[in-house]
Scaffold this motif. Structure first.
Motif, PDB file in Angstrom:
ATOM      1  N   SER A   1       0.828  -1.205   0.000  1.00 25.69           N
ATOM      2  CA  SER A   1       0.000   0.000   0.000  1.00 25.69           C
ATOM      3  C   SER A   1       0.861   1.253   0.000  1.00 25.69           C
ATOM      4  CB  SER A   1      -0.910   0.010   1.232  1.00 25.69           C
ATOM      5  OG  SER A   1      -1.833  -1.056   1.203  1.00 25.69           O
ATOM      6  N   ALA A   2       1.911   1.238   0.819  1.00 26.81           N
ATOM      7  CA  ALA A   2       2.791   2.400   0.915  1.00 26.81           C
ATOM      8  C   ALA A   2       3.515   2.663  -0.404  1.00 26.81           C
ATOM      9  CB  ALA A   2       3.803   2.197   2.039  1.00 26.81           C
ATOM     10  N   ILE A   3       3.979   1.591  -1.051  1.00 26.43           N
ATOM     11  CA  ILE A   3       4.665   1.740  -2.336  1.00 26.43           C
ATOM     12  C   ILE A   3       3.713   2.294  -3.393  1.00 26.43           C
ATOM     13  CG2 ILE A   3       5.774   0.481  -4.221  1.00 26.43           C
ATOM     14  CD1 ILE A   3       6.897  -1.423  -2.061  1.00 26.43           C
ATOM     15  N   ALA A   4       2.507   1.718  -3.458  1.00 27.76           N
ATOM     16  CA  ALA A   4       1.524   2.191  -4.439  1.00 27.76           C
ATOM     17  C   ALA A   4       1.151   3.646  -4.186  1.00 27.76           C
ATOM     18  CB  ALA A   4       0.275   1.306  -4.375  1.00 27.76           C
ATOM     19  N   TYR A   5       1.058   4.021  -2.910  1.00 25.59           N
ATOM     20  CA  TYR A   5       0.729   5.408  -2.560  1.00 25.59           C
ATOM     21  C   TYR A   5       1.871   6.340  -2.956  1.00 25.59           C
ATOM     22  CZ  TYR A   5      -0.810   9.418   0.241  1.00 25.59           C
ATOM     23  OH  TYR A   5      -1.203  10.657   0.649  1.00 25.59           O
ATOM     24  N   ALA A   6       3.104   5.898  -2.730  1.00 21.87           N
ATOM     25  CA  ALA A   6       4.264   6.712  -3.099  1.00 21.87           C
ATOM     26  C   ALA A   6       4.348   6.898  -4.615  1.00 21.87           C
ATOM     27  CB  ALA A   6       5.545   6.057  -2.582  1.00 21.87           C
ATOM     28  N   LEU A   7       3.897   5.890  -5.369  1.00 20.22           N
ATOM     29  CA  LEU A   7       3.887   5.967  -6.833  1.00 20.22           C
ATOM     30  C   LEU A   7       2.663   6.706  -7.366  1.00 20.22           C
ATOM     31  CD1 LEU A   7       5.073   2.332  -7.687  1.00 20.22           C
ATOM     32  CD2 LEU A   7       6.409   4.448  -7.837  1.00 20.22           C
ATOM     33  N   ASN A   8       1.794   7.151  -6.440  1.00 22.35           N
ATOM     34  CA  ASN A   8       0.591   7.907  -6.793  1.00 22.35           C
ATOM     35  C   ASN A   8      -0.354   7.095  -7.683  1.00 22.35           C
ATOM     36  OD1 ASN A   8      -0.955  10.260  -6.483  1.00 22.35           O
ATOM     37  ND2 ASN A   8      -0.274  11.071  -8.463  1.00 22.35           N
ATOM     38  N   LEU A   9      -0.432   5.785  -7.435  1.00 18.75           N
ATOM     39  CA  LEU A   9      -1.350   4.938  -8.184  1.00 18.75           C
ATOM     40  C   LEU A   9      -2.776   5.151  -7.694  1.00 18.75           C
ATOM     41  CD1 LEU A   9       0.614   1.554  -8.336  1.00 18.75           C
ATOM     42  CD2 LEU A   9       0.427   3.319 -10.101  1.00 18.75           C
ATOM     43  N   PRO A  10      -3.760   5.015  -8.567  1.00 21.47           N
ATOM     44  CA  PRO A  10      -5.151   5.150  -8.129  1.00 21.47           C
ATOM     45  C   PRO A  10      -5.543   4.016  -7.187  1.00 21.47           C
ATOM     46  CG  PRO A  10      -5.043   4.350 -10.395  1.00 21.47           C
ATOM     47  CD  PRO A  10      -3.647   4.730 -10.005  1.00 21.47           C
TER      48      PRO A  10
ATOM     49  N   ALA B   1     -16.748  -0.945  -4.659  1.00 19.07           N
ATOM     50  CA  ALA B   1     -17.210   0.201  -3.861  1.00 19.07           C
ATOM     51  C   ALA B   1     -16.015   0.969  -3.311  1.00 19.07           C
ATOM     52  CB  ALA B   1     -18.109  -0.277  -2.724  1.00 19.07           C
ATOM     53  N   ALA B   2     -14.996   0.234  -2.883  1.00 19.16           N
ATOM     54  CA  ALA B   2     -13.793   0.891  -2.351  1.00 19.16           C
ATOM     55  C   ALA B   2     -13.067   1.662  -3.443  1.00 19.16           C
ATOM     56  CB  ALA B   2     -12.865  -0.149  -1.737  1.00 19.16           C
ATOM     57  N   ILE B   3     -12.995   1.105  -4.655  1.00 16.97           N
ATOM     58  CA  ILE B   3     -12.338   1.791  -5.767  1.00 16.97           C
ATOM     59  C   ILE B   3     -13.097   3.068  -6.121  1.00 16.97           C
ATOM     60  CG2 ILE B   3     -11.923   1.630  -8.257  1.00 16.97           C
ATOM     61  CD1 ILE B   3     -11.118  -1.302  -7.762  1.00 16.97           C
ATOM     62  N   GLY B   4     -14.427   2.990  -6.157  1.00 12.95           N
ATOM     63  CA  GLY B   4     -15.226   4.182  -6.431  1.00 12.95           C
ATOM     64  C   GLY B   4     -14.967   5.275  -5.410  1.00 12.95           C
ATOM     65  N   LEU B   5     -14.888   4.869  -4.144  1.00 15.04           N
ATOM     66  CA  LEU B   5     -14.608   5.826  -3.070  1.00 15.04           C
ATOM     67  C   LEU B   5     -13.212   6.421  -3.229  1.00 15.04           C
ATOM     68  CD1 LEU B   5     -15.457   7.064  -0.284  1.00 15.04           C
ATOM     69  CD2 LEU B   5     -14.363   5.074   0.770  1.00 15.04           C
ATOM     70  N   ALA B   6     -12.227   5.548  -3.514  1.00 11.54           N
ATOM     71  CA  ALA B   6     -10.847   6.015  -3.637  1.00 11.54           C
ATOM     72  C   ALA B   6     -10.663   6.959  -4.814  1.00 11.54           C
ATOM     73  CB  ALA B   6      -9.914   4.813  -3.777  1.00 11.54           C
ATOM     74  N   LEU B   7     -11.438   6.762  -5.876  1.00 11.75           N
ATOM     75  CA  LEU B   7     -11.309   7.603  -7.056  1.00 11.75           C
ATOM     76  C   LEU B   7     -12.119   8.892  -6.942  1.00 11.75           C
ATOM     77  CD1 LEU B   7     -11.437   4.876  -9.861  1.00 11.75           C
ATOM     78  CD2 LEU B   7      -9.435   6.128  -9.037  1.00 11.75           C
ATOM     79  N   GLY B   8     -12.851   9.046  -5.844  1.00 13.96           N
ATOM     80  CA  GLY B   8     -13.578  10.288  -5.609  1.00 13.96           C
ATOM     81  C   GLY B   8     -14.927  10.370  -6.278  1.00 13.96           C
ATOM     82  N   PHE B   9     -15.468   9.233  -6.748  1.00 20.06           N
ATOM     83  CA  PHE B   9     -16.793   9.239  -7.343  1.00 20.06           C
ATOM     84  C   PHE B   9     -17.864   9.233  -6.253  1.00 20.06           C
ATOM     85  CE2 PHE B   9     -14.492   6.916 -10.911  1.00 20.06           C
ATOM     86  CZ  PHE B   9     -14.340   8.068 -11.655  1.00 20.06           C
ATOM     87  N   ASP B  10     -19.100   9.507  -6.655  1.00 23.85           N
ATOM     88  CA  ASP B  10     -20.214   9.533  -5.705  1.00 23.85           C
ATOM     89  C   ASP B  10     -20.294   8.167  -5.024  1.00 23.85           C
ATOM     90  OD1 ASP B  10     -22.626   9.524  -4.365  1.00 23.85           O
ATOM     91  OD2 ASP B  10     -23.787  10.365  -6.022  1.00 23.85           O
ATOM     92  N   PRO B  11     -19.955   8.076  -3.734  1.00 22.45           N
ATOM     93  CA  PRO B  11     -19.894   6.772  -3.079  1.00 22.45           C
ATOM     94  C   PRO B  11     -21.253   6.098  -2.963  1.00 22.45           C
ATOM     95  CG  PRO B  11     -19.580   8.528  -1.478  1.00 22.45           C
ATOM     96  CD  PRO B  11     -19.544   9.169  -2.823  1.00 22.45           C
ATOM     97  N   ALA B  12     -22.310   6.896  -2.765  1.00 17.40           N
ATOM     98  CA  ALA B  12     -23.645   6.312  -2.649  1.00 17.40           C
ATOM     99  C   ALA B  12     -24.072   5.677  -3.971  1.00 17.40           C
ATOM    100  CB  ALA B  12     -24.652   7.379  -2.225  1.00 17.40           C
ATOM    101  N   PHE B  13     -23.811   6.359  -5.076  1.00 21.43           N
ATOM    102  CA  PHE B  13     -24.173   5.852  -6.402  1.00 21.43           C
ATOM    103  C   PHE B  13     -23.466   4.534  -6.681  1.00 21.43           C
ATOM    104  CE2 PHE B  13     -23.645   5.468 -10.975  1.00 21.43           C
ATOM    105  CZ  PHE B  13     -24.883   5.836 -11.476  1.00 21.43           C
ATOM    106  N   VAL B  14     -22.157   4.507  -6.467  1.00 23.14           N
ATOM    107  CA  VAL B  14     -21.374   3.302  -6.762  1.00 23.14           C
ATOM    108  C   VAL B  14     -21.771   2.145  -5.845  1.00 23.14           C
ATOM    109  CG1 VAL B  14     -19.055   2.315  -6.788  1.00 23.14           C
ATOM    110  CG2 VAL B  14     -19.430   4.626  -7.666  1.00 23.14           C
ATOM    111  N   ALA B  15     -21.877   2.417  -4.544  1.00 25.04           N
ATOM    112  CA  ALA B  15     -22.181   1.347  -3.595  1.00 25.04           C
ATOM    113  C   ALA B  15     -23.567   0.764  -3.822  1.00 25.04           C
ATOM    114  CB  ALA B  15     -22.066   1.874  -2.166  1.00 25.04           C
TER     115      ALA B  15
END
Length: 347
Positions: free
Chosen positions: A24-33, A308-322
């Motif tokens: 997780s830390a590596i992916a975050y450092a690489l700015n991955l979605p 649902a977690a990906i939708g939340l992480a990407l900043g989309f409407d969480p209620a719509f996606v979930a």
């Protein structure tokens, strides 16, 4: 269980969690979605493929799902009733997309990989691993093939969907919470209520009860304007990492020979299902005026927790996606046994 066995198990769990957090830390450092989820999932999956044992207990995965659920609930507002017609149209298109993508994927598996109709259907039903395995155990499909294809579907979608959405240039907003963070007192209350409701949902055999429990209490609190915001970033990060590590660790229980044997089938079936969902996302976007990327994430044929977690992480409407993914799982619970029984009856 002896003390040495308990100690060995604790070491294995700690190793799995550290690998997941490192990923997780590596992916975050690489700015991955969706970095915490994607990084932990890939790290533990790769180590599992290398022949190392991985173990993330169900209880820890449930902690992560509860955190994600509390975060998803922030997308619910009292104004959502005004969007009821929009949701109805989108859910109707999703229903058609589910059936067509499942039939198309199962046809590919049966035609080119010579799987039985029942096994192909169970392997193609998105996000229904527990139900699919239970039906396979009843003699309606091959359990090894089903768990391989379902697990690889989850990993492929979780790995590639955020990257594809990012390459499309799609970016969500700050989310319904607007950057606000729960106070620790509010977080504690919602956590306790979410756990209690999760046990109720579990008794009712509802899918992803901890995700659903956390989302329900958070949604009620936000609709009633008793709470505003999200859990602190560090808690959300760890929650995503726990779910990702648990998903990747699943591969430790699958023989590498089975993974290699089913790799082509998994890629083909996922590609077909993703293409069908993308076509319906384009149609829904044209009819509703919503971003294609948000609808595609909501329609994507993956597990409810990961999508649902990906939708939340990407900043989309969480209620719509979930809501769309929970609707998909509920619909599949109803129709999958019918499709499989019809396939079994045809031989």
């Amino acid at each position: 269980m002896s003390q040495s066995t308990r100690f060995s198990k604790a070491i294995l769990i700690a190793k799995s969690l550290l690998i997941g957090l490192a990923g997780s830390a590596i992916a975050y450092a690489l700015n991955l979605p969706a970095a915490p989820l994607l990084g932990a999932m890939l790290a533990t999956a790769i180590i599992s493929w290398a022949g190392q044992k991985m173990s993330v207990p169900e209880q820890l995965r449930n902690v992560g799902l509860l955190v994600i659920g509390l975060s998803l609930g922030s997308g619910f507002t009292a104004d959502m009733i005004n969007d009821a017609q929009q949701f109805a149209v989108s859910l109707g298109l999703l229903s058609i997309s589910i059936v067509l993508s499942m039939l198309a994927s199962s046809w590919i598996l049966a035609r080119f990989w010579k799987q039985s109709s029942s096994t192909a259907l169970l392997s193609s039903a998105p996000g229904t691993l527990s139900l699919a395995l239970a039906m396979a155990a009843e003699g309606k499909g091959d359990s090894t093939t089903v768990i391989c294809l379902q697990s690889m579907r989850l990993l492929m979608l979780a790995a590639f969907l955020p990257l594809l959405v990012s390459f499309m240039g799609a970016e969500g907003g700050a989310g319904a919470a607007g950057g606000q963070v729960f106070g620790w007192d509010v977080l504690a209350i919602l956590t306790v209520l979410g756990v209690l409701l999760a046990f109720v949902f579990g008794r009712l055999n509802l899918p992803a009860p901890f995700l659903l429990g956390g989302m329900a209490v958070s949604a009620i609190a936000h609709i009633g304007e008793w709470a505003h915001g999200l859990p602190p970033f560090a808690i959300i990060f760890v929650g995503f990492a726990l779910v990702g590590a648990a998903s990747g660790a699943r591969f430790a229980n699958i023989a590498r020979v089975d993974l290699v044997k089913n790799l082509g089938a998994a890629f083909a079936s996922v590609a077909v299902a993703a293409l069908v969902s993308a076509m319906f996302a384009i149609l829904a976007s044209a009819l509703l005026g919503l971003p294609i990327a948000q609808i595609w994430v909501a329609y994507a044929p993956g597990g409810v927790e990961a999508m649902a977690a990906i939708g939340l992480a990407l900043g989309f409407d969480p209620a719509f996606v979930a809501l769309h993914h929970l609707f998909r799982i509920s619909l599949l619970i109803l129709i999958l046994p019918i499709f499989v029984n019809l396939a079994a009856a045809r031989g």
